[in-house]
Design an enzyme around this catalytic site. Structure first.
Site, PDB file in Angstrom:
ATOM      1  N   ASP A 207       0.836  -1.188   0.000  1.00  0.00           N
ATOM      2  CA  ASP A 207       0.000   0.000   0.000  1.00  0.00           C
ATOM      3  C   ASP A 207       0.880   1.251   0.000  1.00  0.00           C
ATOM      4  O   ASP A 207       1.974   1.229  -0.570  1.00  0.00           O
ATOM      5  CB  ASP A 207      -0.934  -0.044   1.219  1.00  0.00           C
ATOM      6  CG  ASP A 207      -2.297   0.526   0.917  1.00  0.00           C
ATOM      7  OD1 ASP A 207      -2.399   1.752   0.738  1.00  0.00           O
ATOM      8  OD2 ASP A 207      -3.273  -0.250   0.862  1.00  0.00           O
TER       9      ASP A 207
ATOM     10  N   SER B  15     -11.503  -1.374  -0.737  1.00  0.00           N
ATOM     11  CA  SER B  15     -10.233  -1.419  -0.017  1.00  0.00           C
ATOM     12  C   SER B  15     -10.430  -1.842   1.425  1.00  0.00           C
ATOM     13  O   SER B  15      -9.499  -2.319   2.060  1.00  0.00           O
ATOM     14  CB  SER B  15      -9.549  -0.047  -0.035  1.00  0.00           C
ATOM     15  OG  SER B  15      -8.754   0.104  -1.171  1.00  0.00           O
TER      16      SER B  15
ATOM     17  N   HIS C 252      -3.597   5.618   3.441  1.00  0.00           N
ATOM     18  CA  HIS C 252      -4.328   4.411   3.044  1.00  0.00           C
ATOM     19  C   HIS C 252      -3.750   3.159   3.686  1.00  0.00           C
ATOM     20  O   HIS C 252      -4.488   2.304   4.201  1.00  0.00           O
ATOM     21  CB  HIS C 252      -4.275   4.320   1.516  1.00  0.00           C
ATOM     22  CG  HIS C 252      -5.252   3.377   0.904  1.00  0.00           C
ATOM     23  ND1 HIS C 252      -4.975   2.057   0.679  1.00  0.00           N
ATOM     24  CD2 HIS C 252      -6.505   3.584   0.443  1.00  0.00           C
ATOM     25  CE1 HIS C 252      -6.011   1.477   0.101  1.00  0.00           C
ATOM     26  NE2 HIS C 252      -6.956   2.380  -0.058  1.00  0.00           N
TER      27      HIS C 252
END
Length: 663
Positions: free
Chosen positions: A164, A425, A238
């Site tokens: 990520d 996600s 994220h």
């Protein structure tokens, strides 16, 4: 220079300070089409004549350029025989297709694909356990992790790699492993991209520091040709959000609960400003699994589960087919978010062997944004905001750890219902966390078995009494067939069912049937079928074997050794028959597999267990390498958790255990 921009469901815009819509808000995601690119990946053929060893790579590339008439230069090795090259100028999609065909036609080249850009699929949010509805049992789509915790909270012998944007090591609900936290050192695989370090945003290329410096894109950035197709956005954090869903520290009195809270997180930085490239992602996948990557040190903590909450709209490139197969041979499961297009599944989730995860609402219907179709393996909560009046809180956000910085990192904190987050996600790490719980009780489950048992344990999709706006979901006819309204899931559109973590752990505890077949079968002669390699879960043993004639067999042979590990039958002289081996373990749990015997062959449905022990081997954490896991991009302040989580989660577990003892 512009690049392939497959920006998929980038939910950076969904980190909202408040919701202003009445009714339900399920997300609005931009869809980006292919732009020009000058990056290609080729795979050299594995022959003595074209072996890389002993020949300068640039000389080989020069020879390829001369033969094809395509101007090329070598950048770096992605994997053995896999090379990243750059053209002399960006090409449009149509021109690139022709160039790739010309390169692939050279006798030295096995295949040629574009080095595409991938994007984070959604931004997770952090809340406190009472708000983590998706881990509990009240809602139809809740995964019952709180019930699974009666059996296991994960294992310190299990590692989940998060590929990520990196992670913020200072977050109190994550923290470094050597500081009683959850984060192993990891690695930053964002290369310097042939001179541009703007994507990495940390001032350098690949190194041992996967700290997330932020991935914001501002007005100055979009003046750079590197970011010409990118949107203005604040930093997403994220990777920190995804990591918290999988394995945030739990029972520590603050913040949120992680689904597999005793497992380790291996942070892998592959996404920077404006996404990341396949060449970096593939290298990181191999390194995370313990494979050798040129220029990187050995990984002391190989992962058995990889989470990729990223992707973009394209067919699965052959480069991903290769690496997923390579990882499967090492017993590594790849979990990926299906995408937020409301259309066909994105790459790399659409690749063979990858478990693609779709998103469902709290009631089990498909969230409008979620991609769908036959390539979805299973669905899990993706977040949806049920509101009544403008400004009302988002009731079903997916909540997790976060940093408060809009550009560089500031304070470690937790979002709330007004800072909502939705997207596939979130769905993917929820499934990756369940896989980690399964690995904790049975480390001999390989990726195929993990996928099969997750699917077999899934709960059926509900059919609401009042059909939603979108009716029943249909299989998309192509990328332009978009279903952005809530619809009723089917097994052909949303996978095998809704993730049930408790049932998945129970499925993992079943023994694994393994059947060794003879090399040859001769009609009318004895056939020996060996079940000795069958294995039980952690702290259990195999207690009995039973060979029977399977339902619908088509024949009734005499079975010699029907209650032994090894059975013998006569091969048929015509047609065929099917036997079933049922294995029972010391706790009474069972599993079975079938063998079909013909006059000339034998085939089985059994999937062999991985080698090694069923109980994961505990990991001893080493000190981080110099600069590894450092504070790249600056360090943040203290956490924002306020709820004493142990008073809730621990009390629930103790109460449940007392009830079990009472029974």
């Amino acid at each position: 220079m512009s690049r392939f921009l497959f920006r998929l469901t980038v939910t950076l815009a969904l980190v909202a300070s408040s919701t202003t819509l009445a009714g339900e808000y399920n997300g609005a995601f931009a869809r980006h089409e292919m732009a020009a690119t000058d990056r290609v990946i080729i795979k050299w053929r594995a022959t003595a004549e074209t072996s890389i060893a002993g020949e300068d790579v640039q000389d080989r590339v020069t020879r390829l350029a001369t033969a094809t008439g395509v101007r090329l230069r070598a950048i770096r090795q992605v994997a053995p025989r896999l090379e990243l090259l750059r053209l002399d100028q960006p090409l449009s999609a149509a021109a690139l297709e022709q160039t790739l065909a010309e390169l692939a036609g050279d006798p030295a080249v096995e295949y040629a694909v574009a080095d595409q850009r991938r994007w984070p699929h959604a931004i997770p949010s952090d809340a406190l356990f009472s708000g983590q509805w998706f881990l509990q049992t009240d809602q139809p789509a809740a995964i019952r992790a709180s019930t699974a915790w009666d059996t296991t909270t994960g294992s310190n012998g299990s590692v989940v790699a998060v590929l990520d944007t990196g992670v913020r090591f200072e977050h109190p609900d994550l923290a470094r492993a050597e500081q009683a936290g959850k984060l192993l050192p990891g690695y930053d695989f964002i290369a310097d991209n042939a001179g541009s370090v703007a994507i990495a945003n940390d001032g350098d290329g690949r190194d041992a520091d996967p700290s997330d410096p932020g991935d914001w894109v501002d007005a100055n950035d979009i003046q750079d040709p590197e970011f010409i197709d990118c949107a203005l956005t604040d930093s997403s954090w994220h990777g920190t959000r995804v990591s918290g869903i999988i394995g945030a520290r739990t029972n520590n009195g603050i913040g949120v609960a992680g689904e597999a809270w005793d497992a380790w997180i291996l942070p892998m930085r592959v996404l920077g400003k404006c996404g990341g490239f396949d060449s970096d992602i593939i290298s990181a996948m191999r390194w995370a699994a313990g494979l050798t990557v040129s220029g990187a040190p050995a990984n002391p903590y190989p992962a058995k589960v990889l989470n990729l909450s990223l992707g973009s709209a394209s067919a699965c490139p052959q480069s991903y087919v290769d690496v997923v197969a390579e990882l499967a041979n090492r017993g590594v499961l790849v979990v990926a978010s299906a995408g937020n297009d409301g259309s066909v599944v994105n790459a790399p989730a659409n690749c063979p062997g990858v478990l693609a995860v779709g998103a469902i609402r709290h009631v089990g219907t498909k969230v409008g944004f979620s991609s769908l179709g036959p390539l979805v393996g299973i669905s899990a909560p993706g977040g949806n905001c049920v509101t009544v009046q403008p400004g009302d809180p988002c009731q079903f956000s997916i909540d997790t750890t976060i940093n408060t910085g809009s550009t560089g990192p500031l304070n470690s904190s937790y979002t709330d219902q007004f800072n909502f987050n939705v997207g596939t996600s979130f769905s993917a790490p929820i499934v990756a966390g369940a896989a980690a719980l399964m690995h904790a009780v049975n480390a001999r489950l390989g990726p195929a078995l993990l996928i099969a048992r997750l699917k077999s344990a899934a709960a059926a999709f509900p059919v609401p009494a009042t059909p939603p706006t979108g009716g029943t979901c249909h299989v998309p006819m192509g990328p332009s067939d978009i279903q952005i309204a809530e619809c009723v899931c089917t097994t052909s559109t949303c996978g095998a069912g809704m993730l049930d973590a408790s049932a998945a752990v129970a499925a993992a505890l079943r023994p694994i049937v393994s059947i060794a077949l003879p090399a040859t079968v001769t009609a009318g002669q004895n056939v020996s079928l060996d079940g000795n390699a069958s294995a039980a879960a952690c702290n259990r043993g195999v207690s009995s074997f039973e060979w029977t004639i399977a339902p619908g067999s088509g024949g009734s042979p005499v079975i010699m050794g029907a209650n032994q590990a090894v059975a013998t039958v006569l091969a048929p002289t015509s047609e065929s028959f099917t036997l079933r081996l049922t294995v029972t373990d010391s706790s009474g749990a069972q599993d079975f597999a079938d063998v079909t015997v013909t006059p000339s062959s034998a085939a089985t449905t059994a999937i062999a267990p991985l080698a090694g022990n069923a109980c994961p081997t505990p990991i001893t954490v080493q000190q981080s390498p110099p600069g590894g896991g450092g504070g790249g991009g600056g360090s943040g302040g203290g956490g924002g958790g306020t709820l004493a989580l142990e008073l809730f989660a621990l009390a629930v577990m103790l109460a449940r255990r007392r009830q079990s003892q009472a029974r």
